[in-house]
Every structure is written in C-alpha cells, then in structure tokens.
Design a protein around this motif. Structure first.
Motif, PDB file in Angstrom:
ATOM      1  N   GLN A   1     -37.838  91.170  22.050  1.00 39.65           N
ATOM      2  CA  GLN A   1     -37.212  91.408  20.814  1.00 39.65           C
ATOM      3  C   GLN A   1     -37.878  92.102  19.752  1.00 39.65           C
ATOM      4  O   GLN A   1     -39.147  92.150  19.885  1.00 39.65           O
ATOM      5  CB  GLN A   1     -36.472  90.054  20.336  1.00 39.65           C
ATOM      6  CG  GLN A   1     -35.647  89.365  21.282  1.00 39.65           C
ATOM      7  CD  GLN A   1     -34.360  90.030  21.348  1.00 39.65           C
ATOM      8  OE1 GLN A   1     -33.937  90.737  20.624  1.00 39.65           O
ATOM      9  NE2 GLN A   1     -33.638  89.851  22.592  1.00 39.65           N
ATOM     10  N   PRO A   2     -37.235  92.651  18.829  1.00 41.07           N
ATOM     11  CA  PRO A   2     -38.105  93.434  17.854  1.00 41.07           C
ATOM     12  C   PRO A   2     -38.956  92.518  16.957  1.00 41.07           C
ATOM     13  O   PRO A   2     -38.572  91.408  16.756  1.00 41.07           O
ATOM     14  CB  PRO A   2     -36.920  94.285  16.854  1.00 41.07           C
ATOM     15  CG  PRO A   2     -35.822  94.284  17.762  1.00 41.07           C
ATOM     16  CD  PRO A   2     -35.618  93.048  18.819  1.00 41.07           C
ATOM     17  N   GLY A   3     -39.869  93.011  16.541  1.00 39.21           N
ATOM     18  CA  GLY A   3     -41.034  92.014  15.984  1.00 39.21           C
ATOM     19  C   GLY A   3     -42.351  92.598  16.122  1.00 39.21           C
ATOM     20  O   GLY A   3     -42.391  93.798  16.462  1.00 39.21           O
ATOM     21  N   THR A   4     -43.304  92.047  15.388  1.00 41.03           N
ATOM     22  CA  THR A   4     -44.839  92.421  15.266  1.00 41.03           C
ATOM     23  C   THR A   4     -45.472  92.248  16.694  1.00 41.03           C
ATOM     24  O   THR A   4     -44.991  91.534  17.580  1.00 41.03           O
ATOM     25  CB  THR A   4     -45.615  91.508  14.434  1.00 41.03           C
ATOM     26  OG1 THR A   4     -45.376  90.128  15.028  1.00 41.03           O
ATOM     27  CG2 THR A   4     -45.051  91.540  13.028  1.00 41.03           C
ATOM     28  N   ASP A   5     -46.613  93.258  16.798  1.00 44.46           N
ATOM     29  CA  ASP A   5     -47.262  93.036  18.042  1.00 44.46           C
ATOM     30  C   ASP A   5     -47.771  91.437  18.493  1.00 44.46           C
ATOM     31  O   ASP A   5     -47.959  90.931  17.580  1.00 44.46           O
ATOM     32  CB  ASP A   5     -48.587  94.185  17.884  1.00 44.46           C
ATOM     33  CG  ASP A   5     -47.913  95.630  17.822  1.00 44.46           C
ATOM     34  OD1 ASP A   5     -46.801  95.765  17.966  1.00 44.46           O
ATOM     35  OD2 ASP A   5     -48.925  96.132  17.590  1.00 44.46           O
ATOM     36  N   SER A   6     -48.141  91.529  19.566  1.00 44.07           N
ATOM     37  CA  SER A   6     -48.680  90.127  20.304  1.00 44.07           C
ATOM     38  C   SER A   6     -49.522  90.500  21.267  1.00 44.07           C
ATOM     39  O   SER A   6     -49.895  91.771  21.468  1.00 44.07           O
ATOM     40  CB  SER A   6     -47.323  89.070  20.480  1.00 44.07           C
ATOM     41  OG  SER A   6     -47.853  87.931  20.910  1.00 44.07           O
ATOM     42  N   ASN A   7     -49.586  89.342  22.161  1.00 42.34           N
ATOM     43  CA  ASN A   7     -50.588  89.660  23.414  1.00 42.34           C
ATOM     44  C   ASN A   7     -50.118  89.118  24.681  1.00 42.34           C
ATOM     45  O   ASN A   7     -49.233  87.868  24.444  1.00 42.34           O
ATOM     46  CB  ASN A   7     -52.154  89.574  22.918  1.00 42.34           C
ATOM     47  CG  ASN A   7     -52.192  88.029  22.732  1.00 42.34           C
ATOM     48  OD1 ASN A   7     -51.264  87.037  22.029  1.00 42.34           O
ATOM     49  ND2 ASN A   7     -53.059  87.178  23.492  1.00 42.34           N
ATOM     50  N   LEU A   8     -50.402  89.055  25.678  1.00 39.97           N
ATOM     51  CA  LEU A   8     -50.418  88.475  26.934  1.00 39.97           C
ATOM     52  C   LEU A   8     -51.546  88.302  27.624  1.00 39.97           C
ATOM     53  O   LEU A   8     -52.422  89.231  27.749  1.00 39.97           O
ATOM     54  CB  LEU A   8     -49.519  89.296  27.970  1.00 39.97           C
ATOM     55  CG  LEU A   8     -49.052  88.893  29.284  1.00 39.97           C
ATOM     56  CD1 LEU A   8     -48.457  87.744  29.397  1.00 39.97           C
ATOM     57  CD2 LEU A   8     -48.472  90.082  30.373  1.00 39.97           C
ATOM     58  N   LEU A   9     -51.553  87.165  27.956  1.00 47.02           N
ATOM     59  CA  LEU A   9     -52.978  86.427  28.950  1.00 47.02           C
ATOM     60  C   LEU A   9     -52.188  85.813  30.178  1.00 47.02           C
ATOM     61  O   LEU A   9     -51.512  84.975  30.294  1.00 47.02           O
ATOM     62  CB  LEU A   9     -53.540  85.152  27.863  1.00 47.02           C
ATOM     63  CG  LEU A   9     -55.015  84.832  28.427  1.00 47.02           C
ATOM     64  CD1 LEU A   9     -55.825  85.937  28.460  1.00 47.02           C
ATOM     65  CD2 LEU A   9     -55.310  83.764  27.537  1.00 47.02           C
ATOM     66  N   THR A  10     -52.891  86.542  31.209  1.00 49.06           N
ATOM     67  CA  THR A  10     -52.250  85.835  32.334  1.00 49.06           C
ATOM     68  C   THR A  10     -53.623  85.564  33.354  1.00 49.06           C
ATOM     69  O   THR A  10     -54.601  86.153  33.143  1.00 49.06           O
ATOM     70  CB  THR A  10     -51.740  87.271  33.176  1.00 49.06           C
ATOM     71  OG1 THR A  10     -50.603  87.703  32.337  1.00 49.06           O
ATOM     72  CG2 THR A  10     -51.187  86.691  34.450  1.00 49.06           C
ATOM     73  N   VAL A  11     -53.441  84.570  34.042  1.00 49.77           N
ATOM     74  CA  VAL A  11     -54.553  84.006  35.194  1.00 49.77           C
ATOM     75  C   VAL A  11     -53.852  84.006  36.411  1.00 49.77           C
ATOM     76  O   VAL A  11     -52.869  83.548  36.848  1.00 49.77           O
ATOM     77  CB  VAL A  11     -55.042  82.683  34.534  1.00 49.77           C
ATOM     78  CG1 VAL A  11     -56.055  82.101  35.628  1.00 49.77           C
ATOM     79  CG2 VAL A  11     -55.374  82.715  33.338  1.00 49.77           C
ATOM     80  N   THR A  12     -54.504  84.847  37.286  1.00 48.89           N
ATOM     81  CA  THR A  12     -54.120  84.704  38.911  1.00 48.89           C
ATOM     82  C   THR A  12     -54.950  83.617  39.588  1.00 48.89           C
ATOM     83  O   THR A  12     -55.633  82.821  39.019  1.00 48.89           O
ATOM     84  CB  THR A  12     -54.455  86.176  39.428  1.00 48.89           C
ATOM     85  OG1 THR A  12     -55.979  86.365  39.275  1.00 48.89           O
ATOM     86  CG2 THR A  12     -53.799  87.436  38.669  1.00 48.89           C
TER      87      THR A  12
END
Length: 266
Positions: A70-81
């Motif tokens: 949704q519209p908003g400020t930047d964020s981040n994604l952290l993924t572990v396989t």
C-alpha cells in the motif's frame, strides 16, 4: 608486475564489499502480486512495515513468495531460506511496476545464520511448534465446517455467490468460514482470493487505506468450482478487530477471465 596484480585484486575486493552493502530495491503496489523466486525454499520472511505484505507457504516450503504494498514510506524485506542463507532488500511502493518477477541468485545472500544443532533422542521424531500449530488449524477448521452454516454477508453477481458464514475468534487467530457457489453456466477457476481491511472512503483518498491481510492457513479451498457446484472452506488470519470505520473486503478473482466477486462486511 606483482605490485600491479596486488593493486588490481585489492580494488576488486573493495568493489565486491561495496556491492554487498548496497541493497537492491524491489517495487510493489496493491494491484499486482510481485513474485520473488529464491534458490532454496523459503523458511521465514518478514517486512519492516505493515503496508508491505510478503506471503509464502508456511505449511510446505516453496521457492517463491508474493509481495504486495500500500502507499507509504520505504521499508525492507528480510528472508531466510531453508539452508540458512539470508537475503535483504529495500521495499518501495510504486504505482507503475518495472517488473513482476524477481529471480534471486545465491550471490545475493548477505550472510548465513548460525543454527544450533539439537541432539535428537533415537527413535523419536521431534514435532515443531509450527507443525503443532498447523495441526490445530486443520482440526479446528474441520470442526467449524461441521457446524450449521450461518449467513453474515452474501454477495451475488451473475450466477456467482460468495458467502461469509462465520467469523470465529480462537486464540491469536480469526477463522473465516466461506462458501462460493457457481450457477453461472461456466466453470470458475480461481486466480486468487484476497482479504483486505479497508478504512475510509475511496473517494477521499487522503483517508482511504486498503491493507492486504496475511493468511496463515487455508482449508479445503478448491482451485476450480464447476458450474452448479459449491465449495465451503476456511481461511485463518492473525487476530484483528474491525474499528468503527473499518470493513472487511473479500475479493475473489477468476484466473482466465474477468469475473470478480467482492464481498464487503462491517
């Protein structure tokens, strides 16, 4: 000559380190699913802000996850396989997406988590908390489907009918019992069924929010509903309570067609 080779190697090492520190940016919006394909199945994925939602199969490990925003400020994604590799990206909302599919390579990993080795008792298979949790979701969903159906809200559209029958709170989750009936004369193949929490009026964009809800478990949802058939199923979501100006929107989209049914409940 040796000095030249050493200088060149040093420059290459510095360049590699700088490249690793600069995280790639992935763009998403609320209209399309952005798919991320990893070299190993996803074990865990989390975003830094609620207006970015990353969904993946928690019951059976798979190689891809889906991102919406949704519209908003930047964020981040952290993924572990499942091999312990860690991947990190900057997330940014964009109305027009540059691409819909991202294929992640091993070299994009920013590191590897340290995992403790647990000694298992011989002959005894440990049951993880996640497996217990999923087992409970399954049993409680089966129980809800055996109960007499109710009708909280119904949406009809050209022979298609989507019904919200029950909304049951249990522990930290809410269970939605739904039924989809097809009397349109044409088989209906499901592309997606999304559940949103909506706040405000769409005409007043400054106060309007439509947030995709994470589904932690789904029970007996069919991919195809034949003509004159119906399907009762259960979706399990993290617990939430609708506010005074909030409503629930359940959006069912056809895969190879333009038919869509949107049920609104408040």
């Amino acid at each position: 000559m040796n000095k030249y080779i050493i200088t060149l190697l040093f420059a290459l090492i510095c360049s590699t380190l700088n490249a690793q520190q600069q995280l790639d940016t992935i763009y998403a919006n609320e209209h399309k699913n952005v798919a991320l394909f990893f070299p190993k199945p996803i074990r865990q994925g989390i975003t830094g802000a609620s207006h970015f939602v990353f969904t993946y199969n928690r019951e059976k490990e798979q190689y891809f996850g889906l991102l919406q925003a949704q519209p908003g400020t930047d964020s981040n994604l952290l993924t572990v396989t499942n091999d312990g590799r860690i991947y990190s990206y900057i997330l940014r909302y964009r109305r027009n997406l540059p691409k819909l599919n991202y294929f992640v390579g091993d070299m994009e990993s920013i590191g590897n988590e340290m995992r403790k080795t647990i000694k298992e008792k011989p002959g005894i298979l440990p049951i993880s908390e996640e497996r217990k949790r999923v087992s409970f979701f399954e049993k409680f969903s089966k129980y809800l489907l055996k109960l007499k159906s109710e009708n909280l809200k119904t949406k009809r559209k050209k022979g298609l009918k989507l019904r919200l029958q029950k909304m049951v709170y249990q522990g930290d989750e809410v269970y939605l019992v739904l039924e989809f009936s097809n009397n349109s004369g044409i088989d209906f193949e499901i592309d997606y069924l999304n559940i949103y929490r909506v706040n405000g009026n769409k005409r007043r964009k400054s106060s309007y929010q439509k947030l995709l809800q994470k589904v932690v478990y789904e029970h007996e949802l069919l991919g195809m509903i034949k003509n004159k058939d119906s399907n009762r199923f259960v979706f399990v979501l993290p617990k939430f309570v609708l506010g005074d100006n909030e409503r629930l929107e359940i959006e069912l989209q056809e895969l190879k067609g333009n038919r869509k049914v949107v049920l609104k409940f408040n």
